[in-house]
Design a protein around this motif. Structure first.
Motif, PDB file in Angstrom:
ATOM      1  N   ILE A 228      66.455  96.179  82.427  1.00 35.59           N
ATOM      2  CA  ILE A 228      66.709  96.994  81.240  1.00 35.59           C
ATOM      3  C   ILE A 228      67.339  96.156  80.139  1.00 35.59           C
ATOM      4  O   ILE A 228      66.965  96.253  78.957  1.00 35.59           O
ATOM      5  CB  ILE A 228      67.615  98.192  81.600  1.00 35.59           C
ATOM      6  N   GLU A 229      68.284  95.299  80.498  1.00 36.23           N
ATOM      7  CA  GLU A 229      68.927  94.437  79.505  1.00 36.23           C
ATOM      8  C   GLU A 229      67.935  93.453  78.897  1.00 36.23           C
ATOM      9  O   GLU A 229      67.963  93.194  77.687  1.00 36.23           O
ATOM     10  CB  GLU A 229      70.088  93.681  80.156  1.00 36.23           C
ATOM     11  N   GLU A 230      67.046  92.926  79.725  1.00 31.51           N
ATOM     12  CA  GLU A 230      66.056  91.971  79.223  1.00 31.51           C
ATOM     13  C   GLU A 230      65.101  92.648  78.237  1.00 31.51           C
ATOM     14  O   GLU A 230      64.792  92.108  77.174  1.00 31.51           O
ATOM     15  CB  GLU A 230      65.258  91.387  80.400  1.00 31.51           C
ATOM     16  N   MET A 231      64.635  93.848  78.584  1.00 33.49           N
ATOM     17  CA  MET A 231      63.715  94.543  77.689  1.00 33.49           C
ATOM     18  C   MET A 231      64.425  95.048  76.452  1.00 33.49           C
ATOM     19  O   MET A 231      63.832  95.113  75.369  1.00 33.49           O
ATOM     20  CB  MET A 231      63.051  95.713  78.429  1.00 33.49           C
ATOM     21  N   GLN A 232      65.725  95.374  76.570  1.00 36.58           N
ATOM     22  CA  GLN A 232      66.490  95.777  75.403  1.00 36.58           C
ATOM     23  C   GLN A 232      66.581  94.625  74.411  1.00 36.58           C
ATOM     24  O   GLN A 232      66.503  94.828  73.190  1.00 36.58           O
ATOM     25  CB  GLN A 232      67.898  96.207  75.830  1.00 36.58           C
ATOM     26  N   HIS A 233      66.712  93.415  74.929  1.00 35.35           N
ATOM     27  CA  HIS A 233      66.750  92.230  74.065  1.00 35.35           C
ATOM     28  C   HIS A 233      65.419  92.065  73.333  1.00 35.35           C
ATOM     29  O   HIS A 233      65.388  91.735  72.139  1.00 35.35           O
ATOM     30  CB  HIS A 233      67.060  90.990  74.905  1.00 35.35           C
ATOM     31  N   VAL A 234      64.297  92.309  74.031  1.00 35.25           N
ATOM     32  CA  VAL A 234      62.980  92.202  73.400  1.00 35.25           C
ATOM     33  C   VAL A 234      62.842  93.242  72.296  1.00 35.25           C
ATOM     34  O   VAL A 234      62.367  92.954  71.191  1.00 35.25           O
ATOM     35  CB  VAL A 234      61.868  92.358  74.454  1.00 35.25           C
ATOM     36  N   MET A 235      63.252  94.478  72.582  1.00 39.00           N
ATOM     37  CA  MET A 235      63.157  95.541  71.583  1.00 39.00           C
ATOM     38  C   MET A 235      64.055  95.248  70.383  1.00 39.00           C
ATOM     39  O   MET A 235      63.684  95.501  69.234  1.00 39.00           O
ATOM     40  CB  MET A 235      63.536  96.877  72.207  1.00 39.00           C
ATOM     41  N   ILE A 411      42.418  91.267  90.341  1.00 43.30           N
ATOM     42  CA  ILE A 411      43.581  91.038  91.200  1.00 43.30           C
ATOM     43  C   ILE A 411      44.264  89.726  90.810  1.00 43.30           C
ATOM     44  O   ILE A 411      45.480  89.664  90.608  1.00 43.30           O
ATOM     45  CB  ILE A 411      43.156  90.988  92.682  1.00 43.30           C
ATOM     46  N   ALA A 412      43.468  88.671  90.699  1.00 43.93           N
ATOM     47  CA  ALA A 412      44.026  87.373  90.308  1.00 43.93           C
ATOM     48  C   ALA A 412      44.592  87.409  88.900  1.00 43.93           C
ATOM     49  O   ALA A 412      45.582  86.720  88.603  1.00 43.93           O
ATOM     50  CB  ALA A 412      42.940  86.299  90.420  1.00 43.93           C
ATOM     51  N   LEU A 413      44.005  88.216  88.013  1.00 40.52           N
ATOM     52  CA  LEU A 413      44.504  88.301  86.641  1.00 40.52           C
ATOM     53  C   LEU A 413      45.892  88.929  86.593  1.00 40.52           C
ATOM     54  O   LEU A 413      46.771  88.471  85.847  1.00 40.52           O
ATOM     55  CB  LEU A 413      43.528  89.107  85.782  1.00 40.52           C
ATOM     56  N   ASN A 414      46.130  89.968  87.391  1.00 35.44           N
ATOM     57  CA  ASN A 414      47.463  90.551  87.457  1.00 35.44           C
ATOM     58  C   ASN A 414      48.484  89.537  87.967  1.00 35.44           C
ATOM     59  O   ASN A 414      49.597  89.449  87.449  1.00 35.44           O
ATOM     60  CB  ASN A 414      47.453  91.794  88.352  1.00 35.44           C
ATOM     61  N   SER A 415      48.118  88.790  88.981  1.00 39.73           N
ATOM     62  CA  SER A 415      49.023  87.764  89.514  1.00 39.73           C
ATOM     63  C   SER A 415      49.291  86.677  88.474  1.00 39.73           C
ATOM     64  O   SER A 415      50.419  86.199  88.328  1.00 39.73           O
ATOM     65  CB  SER A 415      48.422  87.159  90.783  1.00 39.73           C
ATOM     66  N   LEU A 416      48.249  86.283  87.744  1.00 42.60           N
ATOM     67  CA  LEU A 416      48.401  85.261  86.708  1.00 42.60           C
ATOM     68  C   LEU A 416      49.358  85.728  85.617  1.00 42.60           C
ATOM     69  O   LEU A 416      50.220  84.964  85.149  1.00 42.60           O
ATOM     70  CB  LEU A 416      47.039  84.932  86.113  1.00 42.60           C
ATOM     71  N   LEU A 417      49.247  86.976  85.205  1.00 42.79           N
ATOM     72  CA  LEU A 417      50.123  87.497  84.161  1.00 42.79           C
ATOM     73  C   LEU A 417      51.568  87.577  84.636  1.00 42.79           C
ATOM     74  O   LEU A 417      52.500  87.254  83.893  1.00 42.79           O
ATOM     75  CB  LEU A 417      49.638  88.877  83.712  1.00 42.79           C
ATOM     76  N   VAL A 418      51.771  88.011  85.874  1.00 41.55           N
ATOM     77  CA  VAL A 418      53.136  88.099  86.408  1.00 41.55           C
ATOM     78  C   VAL A 418      53.783  86.716  86.466  1.00 41.55           C
ATOM     79  O   VAL A 418      54.970  86.557  86.167  1.00 41.55           O
ATOM     80  CB  VAL A 418      53.124  88.755  87.807  1.00 41.55           C
ATOM     81  N   SER A 419      53.000  85.706  86.833  1.00 43.02           N
ATOM     82  CA  SER A 419      53.544  84.345  86.919  1.00 43.02           C
ATOM     83  C   SER A 419      53.816  83.741  85.549  1.00 43.02           C
ATOM     84  O   SER A 419      54.414  82.664  85.459  1.00 43.02           O
ATOM     85  CB  SER A 419      52.574  83.446  87.691  1.00 43.02           C
ATOM     86  N   SER A 420      53.403  84.408  84.473  1.00 46.18           N
ATOM     87  CA  SER A 420      53.557  83.867  83.123  1.00 46.18           C
ATOM     88  C   SER A 420      54.813  84.356  82.424  1.00 46.18           C
ATOM     89  O   SER A 420      55.088  83.927  81.308  1.00 46.18           O
ATOM     90  CB  SER A 420      52.339  84.240  82.264  1.00 46.18           C
ATOM     91  N   VAL A 421      55.563  85.269  83.049  1.00 50.66           N
ATOM     92  CA  VAL A 421      56.757  85.823  82.414  1.00 50.66           C
ATOM     93  C   VAL A 421      57.937  85.726  83.363  1.00 50.66           C
ATOM     94  O   VAL A 421      57.786  85.443  84.552  1.00 50.66           O
ATOM     95  CB  VAL A 421      56.534  87.297  81.998  1.00 50.66           C
ATOM     96  N   HIS A 422      59.126  85.979  82.827  1.00 56.07           N
ATOM     97  CA  HIS A 422      60.334  86.029  83.642  1.00 56.07           C
ATOM     98  C   HIS A 422      60.228  87.183  84.626  1.00 56.07           C
ATOM     99  O   HIS A 422      59.609  88.215  84.340  1.00 56.07           O
ATOM    100  CB  HIS A 422      61.553  86.215  82.737  1.00 56.07           C
ATOM    101  N   HIS A 423      60.835  87.023  85.808  1.00 58.90           N
ATOM    102  CA  HIS A 423      60.667  88.045  86.846  1.00 58.90           C
ATOM    103  C   HIS A 423      61.158  89.411  86.397  1.00 58.90           C
ATOM    104  O   HIS A 423      60.655  90.443  86.854  1.00 58.90           O
ATOM    105  CB  HIS A 423      61.401  87.622  88.128  1.00 58.90           C
ATOM    106  N   SER A 424      62.128  89.466  85.479  1.00 63.12           N
ATOM    107  CA  SER A 424      62.633  90.762  85.022  1.00 63.12           C
ATOM    108  C   SER A 424      61.634  91.483  84.123  1.00 63.12           C
ATOM    109  O   SER A 424      61.804  92.670  83.833  1.00 63.12           O
ATOM    110  CB  SER A 424      63.953  90.577  84.262  1.00 63.12           C
ATOM    111  N   GLN A 425      60.584  90.768  83.683  1.00 60.02           N
ATOM    112  CA  GLN A 425      59.567  91.387  82.844  1.00 60.02           C
ATOM    113  C   GLN A 425      58.257  91.651  83.594  1.00 60.02           C
ATOM    114  O   GLN A 425      57.244  91.965  82.971  1.00 60.02           O
ATOM    115  CB  GLN A 425      59.271  90.486  81.636  1.00 60.02           C
ATOM    116  N   SER A 426      58.297  91.540  84.913  1.00 61.28           N
ATOM    117  CA  SER A 426      57.068  91.739  85.683  1.00 61.28           C
ATOM    118  C   SER A 426      56.547  93.170  85.555  1.00 61.28           C
ATOM    119  O   SER A 426      55.331  93.392  85.489  1.00 61.28           O
ATOM    120  CB  SER A 426      57.315  91.397  87.160  1.00 61.28           C
ATOM    121  N   ASP A 427      57.459  94.146  85.499  1.00 58.72           N
ATOM    122  CA  ASP A 427      57.004  95.536  85.333  1.00 58.72           C
ATOM    123  C   ASP A 427      56.293  95.716  84.008  1.00 58.72           C
ATOM    124  O   ASP A 427      55.258  96.396  83.923  1.00 58.72           O
ATOM    125  CB  ASP A 427      58.202  96.495  85.395  1.00 58.72           C
TER     126      ASP A 427
END
Length: 518
Positions: A228-235, A411-427
């Motif tokens: 929540i804190e990470e996404m609040q920073h983005v917003m 399936i691989a595209l979802n994994s690729l996108l998750v690996s491209s961001v910080h773990h707190s932004q995986s959702d």
């Protein structure tokens, strides 16, 4: 020589009676219809070898069914897009399990409304049916799968994430595979469509009980607060409070709660650290996902429509065609794709070693996922075109089954996108990709359904050729993404707080020497 003069009564009438000029095969429209029937149904042609207007019209049942499916597909996709944003909000506040339970409860309510609508009459039946459609769209399979993807990311390591997502995709696909056949069998056995909804409601209640009593929570409070804190920073970065009063400031504060539903999309265009510009490479990868769904989401219904209209297949064979399409994908994701991932990464590591490339384990996984996405899209495109080319229903069945070898792309595209961001932004990245997928689902029946309705009796393969082009464009987007992607611009890494890391996963860098010793 063609003539319209009346033949004498004492002469034998020729076998092929000449037609008027407007109906002769030299007319372009008539020529197209003549060729189609000559190739596919020569026995249906009249003695004059010129198809009648009635033969060339699209059957009203096909047209009505296509329109109904298109409208419902649009409603479902728009509702799903909103529900994806809501899912992203609620999983951070309450966790995965409450969202699972809520979605299943809404689905149970939807099917209950369907049953009531089929047993009442008048305006009330229409209201209940409309309410059921909207509720079912919000609690769609896509929303359930989205939370499931988040659950997989929580409980697996980066090395096992793609395989975990593969098993989840296989579960969803194999769950849909027998539904088309069983639905027809249940309806035929009980002689009433209500029976399907009773069986579905019973299955949903069983799922709800499992979620309430057996499903553990994977997203603890401390991790939710971090996200929540990470996404609040983005917003805050995108809608900064300028400290001023006035109309502009008031508008910013007014739209912020609304944009909170769409906030996952901001992760696709993050601000480059230390710079006043955005990195749009993730948006290119997301656009590839949108194109893939736009080109393939309508495919199952298109296969069924072609089997009905061109090959006059009975209902059981229509269900078989869709079941083969879904079943081939599910079986591939369960039994083949995990091994493809594992050995593909080993092969890419050896390739990097020969080229003298010093890559981290995560970069090897990202590049392997990229190759798998492009290869899967090309396989999809090839067999979709083969469905359009096939002149027999058995060719359609075989092509639909072999399409399963391209099932691992998204399936691989979802994994690729998750690996491209910080773990707190995986959702957020998973939700953003699901939103783009839903937009593709909106346009798929609009574009492909319109083409199929207009050409199903003249050029029945045209829709499949357009779908092929869209899937190839999706693969091209991934190639472009690979060329412009700069992971160092974004905050990402293997740091993951959800799963319990194993000792063998502690090594973050794989050098050529390490690869050789392995």
């Amino acid at each position: 020589m063609a003539t319209s003069a009346k033949q004498p009564s004492d002469e034998r009438t020729p076998l092929i009676v000449p037609e008027p000029a407007s109906d002769s095969p030299s007319d372009p429209v008539k020529k197209t219809k003549f060729w189609w029937y000559e190739l596919h149904e020569p026995e249906a042609l009249p003695m004059g070898h010129t198809p009648t207007e009635e033969m060339c019209e699209i059957p009203s049942v096909v047209t009505a069914y296509t329109i109904a499916v298109t409208v419902m597909g649009i409603v479902d996709a728009i509702s799903s897009m909103i529900s994806f944003g809501l899912v992203n909000l609620f999983v951070k506040k309450y966790g995965r399990k409450p969202v699972f339970v809520t979605l299943t409860s809404v689905a149970c309510t939807a099917f209950s409304c369907f049953i009531l609508a089929l047993n009442v009459h008048g305006t009330l039946a229409l209201v209940l049916a409309g309410l059921a459609i909207v509720l079912a769209a919000f609690a769609s399979v896509g929303a359930i799968v989205l939370v499931g993807r988040m659950y997989i990311v929580d409980t697996t390591s980066p090395q096992e994430r793609t395989s975990g997502l593969s098993f989840l995709g296989a579960a969803a696909t194999l769950g849909l595979t027998p539904s088309f056949v069983l639905g027809g069998y249940i309806t035929e056995h009980w002689k009433h469509v209500t029976a399907v909804y009773w069986v579905t409601l019973a299955l949903q209640v069983c799922v709800l009980l499992y979620e309430v009593f057996f499903l553990p929570e994977s997203y603890v409070l401390a991790e939710r607060r971090e996200a929540i804190e990470e996404m609040q920073h983005v917003m805050d970065s995108d809608l900064a409070d300028d400290g001023k009063s006035g109309l502009v400031h008031s508008l910013k504060q007014a739209v912020r709660p609304i944009l909170s539903i769409l906030e996952p999309l901001l992760v696709l265009i993050p601000i480059i650290p230390g710079q006043n510009q955005r990195d749009c490479s993730l948006l290119i990868a997301g656009f590839a996902s949108f194109l893939w769904f736009a080109g393939s989401h309508y495919l199952g219904l298109a296969v069924m429509m072609r089997l009905i209209n061109e090959f006059h297949s009975p209902p059981d064979q229509n269900g078989l065609g869709i079941s083969l399409l879904m079943g081939g994908k599910g079986l591939f994701l369960v039994f083949v794709f995990p091994s493809v991932i594992r050995y593909g990464r080993k092969l890419y590591a050896r390739y990097a070693e020969r080229r003298g490339m010093h890559l981290t384990t995560q970069e090897i996984m990202r590049r392997t996922d990229t190759v798998l996405i492009v290869g899967s899209d090309i396989i999809d495109a090839f067999f979709i075109s083969m469905i359009g080319v096939s002149k027999t229903k058995y060719g359609v069945f075989a092509s639909a089954l072999l399409m399963g070898f391209g099932a691992g792309g998204h399936i691989a595209l979802n994994s690729l996108l998750v690996s491209s961001v910080h773990h707190s932004q995986s959702d957020e990245i998973l939700s953003a990709n699901a939103m783009l997928e839903s937009v593709g689902q909106v346009l798929s029946p609009v574009i492909l359904g319109s083409i199929l309705s207009a050409t199903i009796t003249t050029i029945p393969g045209l829709m499949f050729y357009v779908s092929t082009c869209i899937c190839l464009t999706s693969a091209t987007c991934i190639v472009v993404f690979r060329a412009v992607d700069r992971p160092e611009r974004r905050i990402h890494g293997e740091g993951h707080t959800h799963y319990q890391p194993q000792e063998e996963e502690a090594e973050a860098v794989e050098t050529p020497e390490a690869s050789t010793s392995a």
